[in-house]
Design an enzyme around this catalytic site. Structure first.
Site, PDB file in Angstrom:
ATOM      1  N   ASP A  62      39.884  39.700  35.407  1.00 26.32           N
ATOM      2  CA  ASP A  62      38.872  40.044  36.160  1.00 26.32           C
ATOM      3  C   ASP A  62      37.783  38.854  35.773  1.00 26.32           C
ATOM      4  O   ASP A  62      38.374  37.421  35.444  1.00 26.32           O
ATOM      5  CB  ASP A  62      38.184  41.209  35.591  1.00 26.32           C
ATOM      6  CG  ASP A  62      37.172  42.221  36.664  1.00 26.32           C
ATOM      7  OD1 ASP A  62      36.348  41.667  37.076  1.00 26.32           O
ATOM      8  OD2 ASP A  62      37.881  43.100  36.929  1.00 26.32           O
ATOM      9  N   HIS A 114      31.523  41.988  36.774  1.00 22.59           N
ATOM     10  CA  HIS A 114      32.448  42.769  37.292  1.00 22.59           C
ATOM     11  C   HIS A 114      33.394  43.296  36.159  1.00 22.59           C
ATOM     12  O   HIS A 114      33.591  44.655  35.955  1.00 22.59           O
ATOM     13  CB  HIS A 114      33.144  42.114  38.337  1.00 22.59           C
ATOM     14  CG  HIS A 114      33.949  43.025  39.163  1.00 22.59           C
ATOM     15  ND1 HIS A 114      35.220  43.172  38.971  1.00 22.59           N
ATOM     16  CD2 HIS A 114      33.867  43.664  40.202  1.00 22.59           C
ATOM     17  CE1 HIS A 114      36.040  43.967  39.818  1.00 22.59           C
ATOM     18  NE2 HIS A 114      35.102  44.186  40.618  1.00 22.59           N
TER      19      HIS A 114
END
Length: 310
Positions: free
Chosen positions: A69, A102
């Site tokens: 990520d 995120h």
């Protein structure tokens, strides 16, 4: 005249003292009210409550979960005491900073320690693999490098809460390599507004996750098509990269719930460590909201660890 001045002065002093007492009381009362409001603040943790937790898990097994990520803010209070390893696939010589937030949100759903929100499980070793930049975009080459590193680290699960709209043969090859190494890969189906599923979720062997809302309706953002399972993904409270909490929506966060549930099941039952049979094993932990057996909205069903609602 002198006596009158002394009286006026004394009254002025008394007035100032009374004003000070009143202001101090109001400030103290205000602070108490602020604290009361903070203590009474209730997050809508419907996603966490829906997934639930496994009871009577006495295993000492630690599951290795890699999160590909934007990075993880490992200084967040919800992650204190968790074990982390990291690899910056974008700039290997630099430590990981989650400028986007995120990855931190995804991790909070999986493993928050329970100060204000609880993750699905905390018996984890987390592998923070940065493959997305501050804009949320990533190069295929960096994703491949990140997956290669995960294979070398012998992780159990890879969470990929993003995707690409087109097939890349090099990505498919490294995904197959990871699957061949018995790594379970959980990926977001994509926020494609009901259109086709993103890659790598679309590949055979990868668990593709769609998202649903609190009313158990498919998230309008969620992809349709090759869906394996579904999980909560609308108005989800999780950790942000500012040290606090925010609401998030999308298949990214549904994927995190699925990963957390799978990791919890792996701790209790070694059958879930076999990615050849993971799909069949998971079907004992779902509610079928679509057509009997399978459909292109919810796959085989929505994941829950709660026996009472299955």
């Amino acid at each position: 005249m002198k006596q009158i001045k002394q009286i006026v002065f004394s009254l002025l002093i008394l007035f100032i003292w009374l004003l000070f007492v009143i202001l101090t009381f109001n400030e103290s009362d205000s602070a108490k009210n602020d604290l009361k409001e903070h203590n009474e603040k209730i997050y809508n943790l419907w996603g966490q409550e829906y997934i639930g937790e496994l009871e009577d898990v006495k295993s000492s097994k630690i599951i290795r979960v890699a999160i590909l990520d934007s990075g993880i803010d490992k200084t967040h209070k919800e992650f204190k005491g968790l074990n982390f390893k990291e690899y910056n696939a974008i700039t290997p010589t630099k430590p990981i900073i989650d400028e986007l937030g995120h990855g931190t949100a995804v991790t909070g759903i999986i493993a928050s320690k329970g100060i204000e929100i609880s993750g699905i499980t905390r018996k984890l070793e987390l592998y923070d693999v940065k493959v997305l930049n501050e804009k949320g975009t990533g190069e295929i080459e960096n994703v491949i490098q990140g997956i290669e590193w995960c294979i070398q680290q012998d992780v159990d699960v890879i969470n990929i809460s993003f995707g690409f709209s087109s097939n890349q043969e090099s990505l498919k090859n490294v995904i197959n390599k990871a699957l061949g190494a018995n790594i379970v890969i959980v990926a977001a189906s994509g926020n494609t507004l009901g259109l086709s599923v993103d890659y790598p979720a679309k590949y055979d062997g990868v668990l593709s996750i769609s998202s649903f809302d609190e009313s158990l309706k498919l998230d309008p953002l969620s992809a349709k098509g090759k869906i394996d399972f579904s999980a909560p993904g609308v108005n989800i409270v999780s950790t942000n990269n500012l040290g606090g909490y925010s609401n998030f929506s999308g298949t990214s966060y549904a994927t995190a719930f699925a990963t957390g549930a799978i990791a919890a099941l792996m701790i209790r039952d070694s059958a879930f460590l076999d990615n050849e049979n993971i799909k069949l094993s998971l079907r004992n932990h779902v509610i079928d909201l679509g057509k009997k057996g399978y459909d292109d909205h919810f796959g085989f069903g929505v994941i829950t660890l709660k026996k009472e609602i299955r």
